[in-house]
Scaffold this motif. Structure first.
Motif, short mmCIF file in Angstrom:
data_model
loop_
_atom_site.label_atom_id
_atom_site.label_comp_id
_atom_site.label_asym_id
_atom_site.label_seq_id
_atom_site.Cartn_x
_atom_site.Cartn_y
_atom_site.Cartn_z
N ILE A 1 32.95 39.12 43.14
CA ILE A 1 33.98 39.26 44.18
C ILE A 1 35.37 39.21 43.55
O ILE A 1 36.24 40.04 43.88
CB ILE A 1 33.81 38.17 45.25
N HIS A 2 35.59 38.26 42.65
CA HIS A 2 36.90 38.16 42.00
C HIS A 2 37.20 39.40 41.15
O HIS A 2 38.34 39.86 41.12
CB HIS A 2 36.99 36.89 41.15
N GLU A 3 36.17 39.92 40.51
CA GLU A 3 36.37 41.14 39.73
C GLU A 3 36.79 42.30 40.64
O GLU A 3 37.68 43.08 40.30
CB GLU A 3 35.08 41.50 38.99
N ALA A 4 36.16 42.39 41.81
CA ALA A 4 36.53 43.44 42.76
C ALA A 4 37.97 43.25 43.24
O ALA A 4 38.72 44.22 43.39
CB ALA A 4 35.57 43.43 43.95
N GLU A 5 38.36 42.00 43.47
CA GLU A 5 39.73 41.72 43.91
C GLU A 5 40.75 42.05 42.82
O GLU A 5 41.85 42.51 43.12
CB GLU A 5 39.85 40.27 44.36
N ILE A 6 40.39 41.82 41.58
CA ILE A 6 41.27 42.19 40.47
C ILE A 6 41.48 43.70 40.47
O ILE A 6 42.58 44.18 40.14
CB ILE A 6 40.68 41.71 39.12
N ASN A 7 40.46 44.42 40.87
CA ASN A 7 40.56 45.89 40.95
C ASN A 7 41.09 46.35 42.30
O ASN A 7 40.83 47.47 42.73
CB ASN A 7 39.20 46.52 40.65
N ARG A 8 41.82 45.45 42.97
CA ARG A 8 42.55 45.72 44.21
C ARG A 8 41.69 45.90 45.46
O ARG A 8 42.14 46.44 46.47
CB ARG A 8 43.47 46.92 44.03
N ALA A 9 40.46 45.43 45.42
CA ALA A 9 39.65 45.43 46.64
C ALA A 9 40.10 44.26 47.51
O ALA A 9 40.47 43.21 46.99
CB ALA A 9 38.18 45.28 46.29
N GLN A 10 40.11 44.46 48.79
CA GLN A 10 40.46 43.39 49.72
C GLN A 10 39.22 43.02 50.52
O GLN A 10 38.74 43.80 51.34
CB GLN A 10 41.59 43.85 50.63
N ILE A 11 38.70 41.83 50.24
CA ILE A 11 37.48 41.36 50.89
C ILE A 11 37.81 40.06 51.62
O ILE A 11 38.17 39.08 50.99
CB ILE A 11 36.36 41.13 49.86
N ASP A 12 37.69 40.07 52.94
CA ASP A 12 38.02 38.86 53.70
C ASP A 12 36.96 37.78 53.44
O ASP A 12 35.86 38.05 52.98
CB ASP A 12 38.17 39.16 55.19
#
Length: 94
Positions: free
Chosen positions: A22-33
Motif C-alpha cells: 500500500i505504501h509503495e502504491a502511495e509513493i507512486n501517487r495512488a490515493q487509497i483511503d
C-alpha cells in the motif's frame, strides 16, 4: 491485488507485507483511503480468518491499520491456542 495469505503464515508478517504494498502504491501517487486499505487486508486473509472477517463486517467495525494488525494478531493467538487444545484432547484419547 493477487497476494493471498497462505495457511500457517504469521498474520503479522502478512499484514505488514500488504501495508508495504500500500505504501509503495502511495509513493507512486495512488490515493487509497483507509477503509479501502483495511478492506484490502481483510480480503487477502486465509480462510481461517473467516470468523474474524464476519465479525468485522456484521458489527460494522472500523479499525485503522494498527488496530487491525493488533486485533488480527490477538485473533491468531486465540485461534492457535484453540487448535493446540484440540490437539491435546486428541492425544489424550489414545
Amino acid at each position: 491485488m493477487k497476494v493471498k495469505m497462505m495457511e500457517g503464515t504469521s498474520v503479522r508478517q502478512h499484514v505488514l507485507k500488504i501495508i508495504s504494498h500500500i505504501h509503495e502504491a502511495e509513493i507512486n501517487r495512488a490515493q487509497i483511503d483507509k477503509a479501502t486499505q483495511v478492506g484490502m487486508i481483510l480480503e487477502t486473509l486465509s480462510p481461517s480468518f473467516l470468523q474474524f472477517k464476519s465479525k468485522y463486517f456484521m458489527n460494522k467495525l472500523t479499525y485503522n491499520l494498527t488496530q487491525l494488525l493488533n486485533e488480527l494478531t490477538t485473533f491468531e493467538f486465540l485461534l492457535e491456542g484453540k487448535q493446540q487444545s484440540e490437539a491435546n484432547i486428541v492425544e489424550a484419547r489414545f
